[in-house]
Scaffold this motif. Sequence first.
Motif, PDB file in Angstrom:
ATOM      1  N   PHE A 198      -3.305   5.657   4.810  1.00  0.00           N
ATOM      2  CA  PHE A 198      -4.046   6.760   5.410  1.00  0.00           C
ATOM      3  C   PHE A 198      -3.231   8.042   5.410  1.00  0.00           C
ATOM      4  CE2 PHE A 198      -7.142   3.944   7.783  1.00  0.00           C
ATOM      5  CZ  PHE A 198      -8.248   4.457   7.124  1.00  0.00           C
ATOM      6  N   ALA A 199      -1.931   7.931   5.574  1.00  0.00           N
ATOM      7  CA  ALA A 199      -1.071   9.120   5.607  1.00  0.00           C
ATOM      8  C   ALA A 199      -1.083   9.835   4.258  1.00  0.00           C
ATOM      9  CB  ALA A 199       0.348   8.726   5.980  1.00  0.00           C
ATOM     10  N   ASP A 200      -1.199   9.103   3.166  1.00  0.00           N
ATOM     11  CA  ASP A 200      -1.198   9.721   1.840  1.00  0.00           C
ATOM     12  C   ASP A 200      -2.530  10.385   1.505  1.00  0.00           C
ATOM     13  OD1 ASP A 200       1.439   8.993   1.246  1.00  0.00           O
ATOM     14  OD2 ASP A 200       0.789   6.983   0.664  1.00  0.00           O
TER      15      ASP A 200
ATOM     16  N   HIS B 286     -10.903  16.279   3.748  1.00  0.00           N
ATOM     17  CA  HIS B 286     -11.619  15.962   2.512  1.00  0.00           C
ATOM     18  C   HIS B 286     -11.046  14.756   1.787  1.00  0.00           C
ATOM     19  CE1 HIS B 286     -13.955  19.580   2.888  1.00  0.00           C
ATOM     20  NE2 HIS B 286     -12.841  20.273   3.083  1.00  0.00           N
ATOM     21  N   GLY B 287      -9.870  14.308   2.182  1.00  0.00           N
ATOM     22  CA  GLY B 287      -9.265  13.156   1.525  1.00  0.00           C
ATOM     23  C   GLY B 287     -10.011  11.871   1.777  1.00  0.00           C
ATOM     24  N   ALA B 288     -10.648  11.768   2.948  1.00  0.00           N
ATOM     25  CA  ALA B 288     -11.389  10.546   3.263  1.00  0.00           C
ATOM     26  C   ALA B 288     -12.694  10.457   2.483  1.00  0.00           C
ATOM     27  CB  ALA B 288     -11.667  10.479   4.760  1.00  0.00           C
ATOM     28  N   ASN B 289     -13.153  11.556   1.913  1.00  0.00           N
ATOM     29  CA  ASN B 289     -14.407  11.557   1.161  1.00  0.00           C
ATOM     30  C   ASN B 289     -14.217  11.223  -0.309  1.00  0.00           C
ATOM     31  OD1 ASN B 289     -15.836  12.241   3.441  1.00  0.00           O
ATOM     32  ND2 ASN B 289     -15.607  14.429   3.077  1.00  0.00           N
ATOM     33  N   THR B 290     -12.997  11.144  -0.769  1.00  0.00           N
ATOM     34  CA  THR B 290     -12.749  10.803  -2.166  1.00  0.00           C
ATOM     35  C   THR B 290     -12.921   9.306  -2.373  1.00  0.00           C
ATOM     36  OG1 THR B 290     -10.382  10.492  -1.798  1.00  0.00           O
ATOM     37  CG2 THR B 290     -11.112  12.710  -2.399  1.00  0.00           C
ATOM     38  N   PHE B 291     -13.006   8.915  -3.628  1.00  0.00           N
ATOM     39  CA  PHE B 291     -13.151   7.489  -3.932  1.00  0.00           C
ATOM     40  C   PHE B 291     -11.940   6.704  -3.430  1.00  0.00           C
ATOM     41  CE2 PHE B 291     -12.655   3.854  -6.861  1.00  0.00           C
ATOM     42  CZ  PHE B 291     -13.830   3.192  -6.555  1.00  0.00           C
ATOM     43  N   LYS B 292     -10.757   7.254  -3.638  1.00  0.00           N
ATOM     44  CA  LYS B 292      -9.534   6.598  -3.168  1.00  0.00           C
ATOM     45  C   LYS B 292      -9.550   6.476  -1.648  1.00  0.00           C
ATOM     46  CE  LYS B 292      -4.496   7.097  -3.263  1.00  0.00           C
ATOM     47  NZ  LYS B 292      -3.372   7.894  -3.747  1.00  0.00           N
ATOM     48  N   GLY B 293      -9.990   7.505  -0.955  1.00  0.00           N
ATOM     49  CA  GLY B 293     -10.079   7.465   0.501  1.00  0.00           C
ATOM     50  C   GLY B 293     -11.072   6.426   0.991  1.00  0.00           C
TER      51      GLY B 293
ATOM     52  N   LEU C 256       0.805  -1.221   0.000  1.00  0.00           N
ATOM     53  CA  LEU C 256       0.000   0.000   0.000  1.00  0.00           C
ATOM     54  C   LEU C 256       0.838   1.272   0.000  1.00  0.00           C
ATOM     55  CD1 LEU C 256      -2.777  -1.109   2.492  1.00  0.00           C
ATOM     56  CD2 LEU C 256      -2.893  -1.028   0.021  1.00  0.00           C
ATOM     57  N   THR C 257       1.844   1.358   0.851  1.00  0.00           N
ATOM     58  CA  THR C 257       2.631   2.582   0.970  1.00  0.00           C
ATOM     59  C   THR C 257       3.406   2.928  -0.307  1.00  0.00           C
ATOM     60  OG1 THR C 257       2.796   2.241   3.351  1.00  0.00           O
ATOM     61  CG2 THR C 257       4.350   3.773   2.371  1.00  0.00           C
ATOM     62  N   PRO C 258       4.078   1.985  -0.987  1.00  0.00           N
ATOM     63  CA  PRO C 258       4.779   2.357  -2.226  1.00  0.00           C
ATOM     64  C   PRO C 258       3.848   2.873  -3.323  1.00  0.00           C
ATOM     65  CG  PRO C 258       5.569   0.240  -1.455  1.00  0.00           C
ATOM     66  CD  PRO C 258       4.390   0.600  -0.608  1.00  0.00           C
ATOM     67  N   ARG C 259       2.586   2.494  -3.279  1.00  0.00           N
ATOM     68  CA  ARG C 259       1.630   2.945  -4.284  1.00  0.00           C
ATOM     69  C   ARG C 259       0.802   4.134  -3.810  1.00  0.00           C
ATOM     70  NH1 ARG C 259       2.824  -2.140  -4.587  1.00  0.00           N
ATOM     71  NH2 ARG C 259       2.948  -3.214  -6.572  1.00  0.00           N
ATOM     72  N   ARG C 260       1.181   4.709  -2.656  1.00  0.00           N
ATOM     73  CA  ARG C 260       0.508   5.860  -2.044  1.00  0.00           C
ATOM     74  C   ARG C 260      -0.944   5.553  -1.717  1.00  0.00           C
ATOM     75  NH1 ARG C 260       2.861   9.600  -6.445  1.00  0.00           N
ATOM     76  NH2 ARG C 260       5.024   9.681  -5.814  1.00  0.00           N
ATOM     77  N   TRP C 261      -1.180   4.357  -1.149  1.00  0.00           N
ATOM     78  CA  TRP C 261      -2.516   3.952  -0.751  1.00  0.00           C
ATOM     79  C   TRP C 261      -2.578   3.723   0.753  1.00  0.00           C
ATOM     80  CZ3 TRP C 261      -7.105   2.534  -3.500  1.00  0.00           C
ATOM     81  CH2 TRP C 261      -7.066   2.864  -4.849  1.00  0.00           C
TER      82      TRP C 261
END
Length: 78
Positions: free
Chosen positions: A33-35, A40-47, A26-31
């Motif tokens: 929680f820190a990334d 508003h980041g948690a409301n995105t599809f990725k979040g 997850l971390t190398p692909r920027r996936w």
Amino acid sequence: MGLWTVLQGFLLIANAFAILNEDRFLTPRRWSFADVGGAHGANTFKGQIIGLIYAAQYMRLPLILLNGITIVVKFVSF
């Protein structure tokens, strides 16, 4: 395709999310929680997907129980 098959498919997807390693995958692909960060980041599809992955990792014990029940039902119905 019946309801039992659909439930087994969801169980397989939950198992796939539960075994993802944060440091190696997850971390190398920027996936992580820190990334996502920010309010508003948690409301995105990725979040939302990242939250689902972490929820599946948190719920490992119920997943183990559901896998055991599925295995027993498959053995009995065979």
